[in-house]
Design a protein around this motif. Structure first.
Motif, short mmCIF file in Angstrom:
data_model
loop_
_atom_site.label_atom_id
_atom_site.label_comp_id
_atom_site.label_asym_id
_atom_site.label_seq_id
_atom_site.Cartn_x
_atom_site.Cartn_y
_atom_site.Cartn_z
N ASP A 1 0.82 -1.19 0.00
CA ASP A 1 0.00 0.00 0.00
C ASP A 1 0.86 1.25 0.00
O ASP A 1 0.43 2.32 -0.40
CB ASP A 1 -0.90 -0.02 1.23
N ARG B 1 1.65 3.58 1.99
CA ARG B 1 1.56 4.60 3.02
C ARG B 1 1.93 4.13 4.42
O ARG B 1 2.90 4.61 4.99
CB ARG B 1 0.13 5.17 3.07
N GLU B 2 1.16 3.20 4.95
CA GLU B 2 1.33 2.86 6.35
C GLU B 2 2.77 2.52 6.72
O GLU B 2 3.30 2.99 7.71
CB GLU B 2 0.41 1.70 6.76
N ARG B 3 3.43 1.74 5.87
CA ARG B 3 4.77 1.30 6.25
C ARG B 3 5.83 2.31 5.88
O ARG B 3 6.89 2.33 6.47
CB ARG B 3 5.07 -0.05 5.62
#
Lengths: 512, 512
Positions: free
Chosen positions: A7, A9-11
């Motif tokens: 994705d 973003r989160e990581r």
């Protein structure tokens, strides 16, 4: 090295404390500072994107390039996070998909070109093939430079036709050594197993090095051109994304602010831009053909064309024929004789009238590219891209700068077809003023021909010398060995039709 | 038997004294009488064609069918002689071209559908495959009838969507015995070596007989339907052409005269058209997911979707996902998580906004068909064809008759995708009124979300009960086993996204 999730973003947030430098050469960006800067940037980007959409004067096309693992997929996902997806499109191509080989290579780029007011992000752009050929040794220095020069001309054209390009090269620290080896077992989205695998053919370290060398050569070569490359350091994903975002912001703002310059009045005198000897006065328009010979020659040429276009050799070729001529010169009748010699399954006739709104929102060549035939097929254009240097020039629909640059743009377009093994042929059907008047009068009288004559035809007739000058320039500046114009003496319809069909039959037999 | 030249016209004239009967069963037509009648007919045809183009209320699509040798190519050439080619297009397909198999079979017909005001002539239409399967024994009586029934529904839809069909079957005297054997050495354009060879697979006399039997069965089956077949005796080419011309004249005149019926006011009450138990009130919108589990589950589902869509098994499949939901339900965020789990090369997101003029001039499904993905690819529709039974219904943009027939039309559309091995999935993202209000207020406050909220969103909110009724009908009438709706409780964005991605991952793994 930071592990990046699918994705993005989160990581990514967690990746900020890892090594790498931002574009300005400063220290690594921490997640909090990124978050703060991104929030401000994002609002500006959205403002600029909406301005662009509201004015719709230009399109923005981002070319996202770099070694696999530099984060093309992550940047793509980031832009989708930051921008409004409703006026955003991704243009990504599988370079090895054989389905795409049924058209000239540039066709799919044209097909997907964003309309004005919109943003496109292109992965694996026209630079992919150029670099790959160079890296794989298939293109020598000369060929490589010729392709770059052509590409620069096409990018200048896109810029003039209101497509702003943003050319980004994501550069890794280890680019010198040709990037990182791919490892499918690594986490998806990480540097060793990237989301976008553009360079699947580049396998060994040596090949990766050659690719990077070609890329540096390309970037150096195009440093002075109108649309420069932006090198973005890609080791720190957060700094990379901010840099891309800022470059895009500048680009969007400039594109949104752009206004067309009014081009003044149409030219009032038939001033030529080329200095060749006029060809129209040299045509012997008295040439004719008796009925029996006409019927025999027509049938013979039709049979030859039918055989050639149904032959095995034609399956990997294609035929593109453009018909232009004076009003009432007999284009329709000639096209009808040609189309009846072709298998309807493998042929389309494209009458070129007023553009649709989808066509108007894109460069002028778009509507012709969209009808470029599949291999094995024939496209007949009833009026063509030459309208740019004929009616648009004479009537002032195109600015002088626009039609003057069109000669080169058209030559590049046709050369791309030829390079893809397409057979390009152009016919100018010439009649004289007396014959035109006779045909106009006849059309007024004949019930089923009445529809063929409009006020516009009478108006065009008054501009005869302006059109004649435009035709001379067109012939002088766009007749090439591979994409020839055939001048067709058309006062006699029989002579005209037979000359056209015989010329095409001869051409096909030489080519196949 | 008369020998017909490639061009049709010149030699047709000489063919008139040969055997054969005209459509009315009279005696053979001589060339002079043909010439006289054709001249009158031609003027009427042109008048009707220009009327049609001027009003642009309907398109006319001629399906030109019959045994090879019956003169499909000659009729085509004749129509090009009689009509103005500028608003005429030929739609002819090579049934064996494998390039065309990369999309569902109907895709190319949709792609080429003439816009209103224009005429298309289709050779090898959707009947080709139906008849071929039947003649070759691949389709039993039941399958054959089911396909005919579906075709009738689709033709009804085209008719309602302002495409007038003219279905012509050219019938030869020797059709009973399955037509004539093909002889490539015969003159091109003659009955034994026709211009259009549609039935290349039909080789033996037995096969030809079976084909003709299937054709008669088809024509009988569809005698009572809204769009009937016209049988045209084809033995006398001149009589054949006049008959086709007259049928076309009637068709063009009726199409040109056609006027849309004003449909009155939009419905003022949320009256449902289906009688199932409402599903929206049964959703437990309180469901949520904590952050850690969300991140883990999201990444897991993304990895599964990535793996599935990159798998070998997916290459001959395709994924079509439609997203609908309340305003501010989180479609954009969910789509972003899905798209970042897909290879950008094999995926496109299609945000559905206002139609372009090219789209407006064709049936409402055209703009969705045009984006149906290639095999191996995924198309994500951000809003979809369901707009017809949602916003168009509620706001009165579509007449009641239009949105009421749309349920069946949509089911047929999706069934065609499924039959082509496409995977179709639909998501409804549901939030409640309080949550929507909260999100609207939040969007007003957040700089980068301000763009997501418009006056229209507040207006739609007032029609909440009307939309709820429309959603219930949509779910009740278009949820099928193969093309299911998944209701997504979306008050919690985390829960919503994970449910969507897990549902798709599960679906893909079951299908592949």
């Amino acid at each position: 090295m930071s592990e990046i999730g699918l994705d993005g973003r989160e990581r990514d947030m967690k990746g900020g404390d890892k090594g790498g430098t931002d574009d300005a050469g400063g220290s690594a960006l921490d997640a909090d500072r990124f978050e703060a800067e991104a929030m401000v940037l994002r609002e500006s980007l959205l403002n600029a994107q909406f301005d662009l959409a509201d004015h719709s004067n230009r399109a923005v096309l981002i070319l996202l390039n770099g070694a696999d693992g530099a984060g093309k997929g992550q940047v793509l996902n980031r832009l989708y996070e930051w921008l409004d997806p409703r006026t955003l499109a991704t243009l990504a191509y599988d370079i090895n998909d054989r389905r795409d080989l049924r058209h000239p290579p540039a066709w799919r780029f044209w097909r997907d070109l964003p309309q004005r007011g919109r943003i496109g992000i292109m992965i694996g752009s026209w630079y992919h093939t150029i670099l790959l050929h160079r890296a794989a040794g298939g293109a020598d220095k000369e060929t490589f430079h010729a392709r770059i020069a052509e590409t620069n001309r096409i990018e200048d054209m896109l810029d003039a036709e209101r497509i702003t390009l943003l050319k980004l090269w994501l550069m890794l620290d280890d680019s010198e050594t040709g990037g990182t080896a791919i490892n499918p077992a690594a986490p998806p989205g990480s540097r060793n197993n990237p989301l976008v695998r553009e360079w699947v053919e580049i396998d060994t370290k040596k090949e990766r090095k050659r690719l990077m060398r070609a890329a540096r050569e390309l970037i150096r070569e195009t440093a002075d051109c109108r649309v420069p490359w932006h090198i973005v350091r890609a080791d720190d994903p957060l700094a990379r994304d901010l840099t891309v975002g800022r470059r895009l912001l500048d680009t969007l703002q400039a594109a949104a602010r752009w206004q067309p310059v009014p081009h003044g009045l149409p030219p009032s005198r038939p001033r030529r831009v080329s200095n060749t000897k006029p060809v129209l006065p040299t045509l012997d328009l008295t040439q004719t053909l008796d009925k029996d010979r006409y019927e025999w020659e027509l049938a013979d040429a039709q049979a030859r064309i039918f055989a050639a276009t149904q032959s095995k050799a034609f399956r990997d070729r294609a035929l593109v024929v453009a018909f232009e001529g004076n009003d009432a010169a007999g284009k329709g009748g000639a096209i009808r004789r040609l189309r009846s010699a072709l298998n309807p399954v493998h042929m389309r006739v494209h009458p070129i009238g007023a553009p649709t709104d989808e066509e108007r929102a894109r460069p002028f060549l778009w509507r012709f590219w969209r009808h470029v035939p599949l291999r094995g097929h024939t496209a007949i254009y009833d009026r063509s891209w030459y309208g740019r240097v004929l009616v648009e020039r004479v009537e002032g629909f195109a600015a002088p700068a626009e039609w003057q640059r069109a000669y080169g743009e058209i030559n590049d377009f046709e050369a791309q077809l030829t390079r893809a093994d397409y057979i390009v042929h152009k016919f100018w059907l010439a009649i004289d003023e007396d014959e035109q008047l006779r045909r106009f009068e006849e059309r007024k009288e004949t019930p089923h021909k009445r529809f063929k004559i409009t006020d516009e035809d009478w108006r065009n007739r008054k501009n005869w010398p302006l059109y004649a000058a435009a035709v001379e320039d067109m012939i002088a500046l766009t007749s090439t060995k591979a994409e020839p114009w055939t001048m067709v003496e058309s006062n006699s319809k029989r002579f005209s039709r037979v000359k056209i069909l015989r010329t095409l039959a001869d051409r096909l037999e030489v080519e196949l």
